[in-house]
Design a protein around this motif. Structure first.
Motif, PDB file in Angstrom:
ATOM      1  N   UNK A  88       0.820  -1.212   0.000  1.00  0.00           N
ATOM      2  CA  UNK A  88       0.000   0.000   0.000  1.00  0.00           C
ATOM      3  C   UNK A  88       0.855   1.264   0.000  1.00  0.00           C
ATOM      4  N   UNK A  89       1.963   1.243   0.723  1.00  0.00           N
ATOM      5  CA  UNK A  89       2.857   2.398   0.720  1.00  0.00           C
ATOM      6  C   UNK A  89       3.413   2.655  -0.677  1.00  0.00           C
ATOM      7  N   UNK A  90       3.825   1.609  -1.355  1.00  0.00           N
ATOM      8  CA  UNK A  90       4.368   1.771  -2.705  1.00  0.00           C
ATOM      9  C   UNK A  90       3.303   2.272  -3.674  1.00  0.00           C
ATOM     10  N   UNK A  91       2.111   1.719  -3.554  1.00  0.00           N
ATOM     11  CA  UNK A  91       1.028   2.161  -4.429  1.00  0.00           C
ATOM     12  C   UNK A  91       0.683   3.624  -4.159  1.00  0.00           C
ATOM     13  N   UNK A  92       0.604   4.002  -2.893  1.00  0.00           N
ATOM     14  CA  UNK A  92       0.236   5.378  -2.551  1.00  0.00           C
ATOM     15  C   UNK A  92       1.254   6.379  -3.085  1.00  0.00           C
ATOM     16  N   UNK A  93       2.537   6.101  -2.899  1.00  0.00           N
ATOM     17  CA  UNK A  93       3.566   7.023  -3.376  1.00  0.00           C
ATOM     18  C   UNK A  93       3.606   7.083  -4.902  1.00  0.00           C
ATOM     19  N   UNK A  94       3.536   5.924  -5.532  1.00  0.00           N
ATOM     20  CA  UNK A  94       3.570   5.908  -6.995  1.00  0.00           C
ATOM     21  C   UNK A  94       2.346   6.559  -7.609  1.00  0.00           C
ATOM     22  N   UNK A  95       1.177   6.299  -7.019  1.00  0.00           N
ATOM     23  CA  UNK A  95      -0.039   6.904  -7.560  1.00  0.00           C
ATOM     24  C   UNK A  95      -0.057   8.406  -7.331  1.00  0.00           C
ATOM     25  N   UNK A  96       0.409   8.870  -6.176  1.00  0.00           N
ATOM     26  CA  UNK A  96       0.463  10.313  -5.924  1.00  0.00           C
ATOM     27  C   UNK A  96       1.356  11.003  -6.951  1.00  0.00           C
ATOM     28  N   UNK A 135       7.980  -2.458 -15.298  1.00  0.00           N
ATOM     29  CA  UNK A 135       8.389  -3.164 -14.085  1.00  0.00           C
ATOM     30  C   UNK A 135       9.788  -3.750 -14.244  1.00  0.00           C
ATOM     31  N   UNK A 136      10.045  -4.394 -15.361  1.00  0.00           N
ATOM     32  CA  UNK A 136      11.365  -4.995 -15.585  1.00  0.00           C
ATOM     33  C   UNK A 136      12.454  -3.931 -15.685  1.00  0.00           C
ATOM     34  N   UNK A 137      12.168  -2.844 -16.402  1.00  0.00           N
ATOM     35  CA  UNK A 137      13.172  -1.791 -16.550  1.00  0.00           C
ATOM     36  C   UNK A 137      13.503  -1.142 -15.215  1.00  0.00           C
ATOM     37  N   UNK A 138      12.489  -0.891 -14.404  1.00  0.00           N
ATOM     38  CA  UNK A 138      12.739  -0.254 -13.109  1.00  0.00           C
ATOM     39  C   UNK A 138      13.482  -1.197 -12.160  1.00  0.00           C
ATOM     40  N   UNK A 139      13.227  -2.496 -12.261  1.00  0.00           N
ATOM     41  CA  UNK A 139      13.994  -3.454 -11.457  1.00  0.00           C
ATOM     42  C   UNK A 139      15.462  -3.415 -11.868  1.00  0.00           C
ATOM     43  N   UNK A 140      15.723  -3.331 -13.179  1.00  0.00           N
ATOM     44  CA  UNK A 140      17.097  -3.269 -13.670  1.00  0.00           C
ATOM     45  C   UNK A 140      17.770  -1.960 -13.260  1.00  0.00           C
ATOM     46  N   UNK A 141      17.042  -0.853 -13.371  1.00  0.00           N
ATOM     47  CA  UNK A 141      17.635   0.456 -13.110  1.00  0.00           C
ATOM     48  C   UNK A 141      17.843   0.735 -11.629  1.00  0.00           C
ATOM     49  N   UNK A 142      16.831   0.404 -10.794  1.00  0.00           N
ATOM     50  CA  UNK A 142      16.828   0.871  -9.408  1.00  0.00           C
ATOM     51  C   UNK A 142      16.990  -0.245  -8.377  1.00  0.00           C
ATOM     52  N   UNK A 143      16.972  -1.498  -8.794  1.00  0.00           N
ATOM     53  CA  UNK A 143      17.152  -2.578  -7.841  1.00  0.00           C
ATOM     54  C   UNK A 143      15.984  -2.697  -6.875  1.00  0.00           C
ATOM     55  N   UNK A 144      16.305  -2.917  -5.589  1.00  0.00           N
ATOM     56  CA  UNK A 144      15.257  -3.167  -4.587  1.00  0.00           C
ATOM     57  C   UNK A 144      14.900  -1.916  -3.810  1.00  0.00           C
ATOM     58  N   UNK A 145      15.334  -0.745  -4.245  1.00  0.00           N
ATOM     59  CA  UNK A 145      15.004   0.489  -3.540  1.00  0.00           C
ATOM     60  C   UNK A 145      13.530   0.841  -3.716  1.00  0.00           C
ATOM     61  N   UNK A 146      13.047   1.720  -2.849  1.00  0.00           N
ATOM     62  CA  UNK A 146      11.649   2.152  -2.909  1.00  0.00           C
ATOM     63  C   UNK A 146      11.342   2.880  -4.215  1.00  0.00           C
ATOM     64  N   UNK A 147      12.349   3.528  -4.789  1.00  0.00           N
ATOM     65  CA  UNK A 147      12.123   4.258  -6.033  1.00  0.00           C
ATOM     66  C   UNK A 147      11.746   3.322  -7.180  1.00  0.00           C
ATOM     67  N   UNK A 148      12.072   2.050  -7.048  1.00  0.00           N
ATOM     68  CA  UNK A 148      11.753   1.075  -8.092  1.00  0.00           C
ATOM     69  C   UNK A 148      10.242   0.968  -8.318  1.00  0.00           C
ATOM     70  N   UNK A 149       9.425   0.551  -7.327  1.00  0.00           N
ATOM     71  CA  UNK A 149       7.975   0.466  -7.581  1.00  0.00           C
ATOM     72  C   UNK A 149       7.324   1.813  -7.800  1.00  0.00           C
ATOM     73  N   UNK A 150       7.809   2.859  -7.118  1.00  0.00           N
ATOM     74  CA  UNK A 150       7.215   4.184  -7.288  1.00  0.00           C
ATOM     75  C   UNK A 150       7.379   4.659  -8.728  1.00  0.00           C
ATOM     76  N   UNK A 151       8.566   4.490  -9.283  1.00  0.00           N
ATOM     77  CA  UNK A 151       8.809   4.909 -10.664  1.00  0.00           C
ATOM     78  C   UNK A 151       8.008   4.073 -11.649  1.00  0.00           C
ATOM     79  N   UNK A 152       7.949   2.753 -11.424  1.00  0.00           N
ATOM     80  CA  UNK A 152       7.202   1.885 -12.338  1.00  0.00           C
ATOM     81  C   UNK A 152       5.719   2.236 -12.345  1.00  0.00           C
TER      82      UNK A 152
END
Length: 281
Positions: A88-96, A135-152
């Motif tokens: 939910x945190x990842x969805x909230x930040x990415x959606x905002x 999703x795949x590109x952000x995993x490659x670019x950002x790894x396991x950081x929070x910016x990964x799901x937020x950016x995707x």
């Protein structure tokens, strides 16, 4: 003899009955019918799945009692709420982030032809690229950081939000905008009393579409590149070949989505549209 002027008057029509104020009963009845229809659909879905499970008699299609048992176990497991909170945190930040970008770009496209021509290729490309690719590109670019799901999530949902807000901006009543210009409304008044009420339907439509994309993308990101969250747990159940576990996590995820839709989005939408209902009564 002078005629009585009152005798020449046509009898006045009786005063129109006062308009009935919209009370809570019709709204409550509408909500009750909507809840009944949703419950009927859920019953048909559950009954159809159980009939299919009984007819196939396969380990790959577990029955409703087995799935319900897994759901009950998840509901009393503290780890479920930890993983759900992370998702939910990842969805909230990415959606905002997607909502802010989509609203700004959509309004700019609707107000300026130059902005529309500038952003239109980006919106079309964003609508075309599947969420799996982001999703795949952000995993490659950002790894396991929070910016990964937020950016995707932002990359997947912002184009759809931009298109919805653009269409809502183009559908705005030009007379309202002209009135605000003639009376020299300050920017905050134009935003509060002209723009937001007119764009509310487009904003809520875009929010629903953006949230649906956000849920799908965050699960993909968690499957491929995260060590927590609902998608991560679904991947674990898949690796263990536990179909009932996969479906149980999916059901719980869908229940949370339904709570957000019916408990949050629809409530905000009804509140924003009260002035339309008041005018229609």
């Amino acid at each position: 003899m002078t005629a009585d002027p009152t005798a020449l008057r046509t009898p006045s029509s009786p005063p129109a009955p006062p308009r009935r104020r919209a009370d809570a009963r019709p709204a409550a009845g509408t909500r009750w019918r909507g809840a009944t229809a949703a419950a009927a659909f859920a019953a048909v879905l559950v009954g159809g799945w159980q009939a299919m499970a009984v007819s196939l008699d396969s380990l790959l299609v577990p029955g409703v009692p087995e799935i319900a048992a897994h759901v009950g176990e998840l509901a009393v497991t503290p780890g479920f709420y930890t993983d759900l909170g992370a998702t939910l945190q990842r969805v909230a930040l990415g959606f905002a982030l997607a909502f802010a970008i989509g609203a700004a770009v959509g309004i700019a496209m609707g107000r300026s032809r130059l902005a529309r021509r500038f952003f239109e290729p980006a919106v079309l490309i964003g609508l075309t690229v599947p969420g799996l690719v982001w999703a795949l590109l952000c995993v490659i670019w950002f790894g396991v950081d929070l910016i990964n799901p937020v950016s995707a999530i932002a990359l997947s949902a912002a184009p759809a939000l931009s298109l919805s807000v653009y269409q809502g901006t183009r559908a705005m009543d030009p007379q309202l905008q002209e009135m605000a210009y003639v009376y020299r409304f300050p920017f905050r008044y134009r935003l509060r009393y002209v723009w937001l009420p007119s764009l509310a339907p487009a904003l809520f439509a875009g929010a629903r579409l953006g949230l649906s994309l956000a849920w799908k993308v965050v699960v993909l990101v968690e499957i491929f590149g995260m060590s927590s969250g609902v998608g991560y747990q679904i991947n674990n159940e898949f690796a263990a070949q536990d179909v009932a576990g996969v479906l149980a996590w999916t059901v719980m995820f869908a229940l949370v989505m339904a709570v957000l839709e019916y408990g949050v989005l629809q409530g905000l939408e009804n509140r924003a549209a009260r002035w339309r209902k008041a005018v229609a009564v």
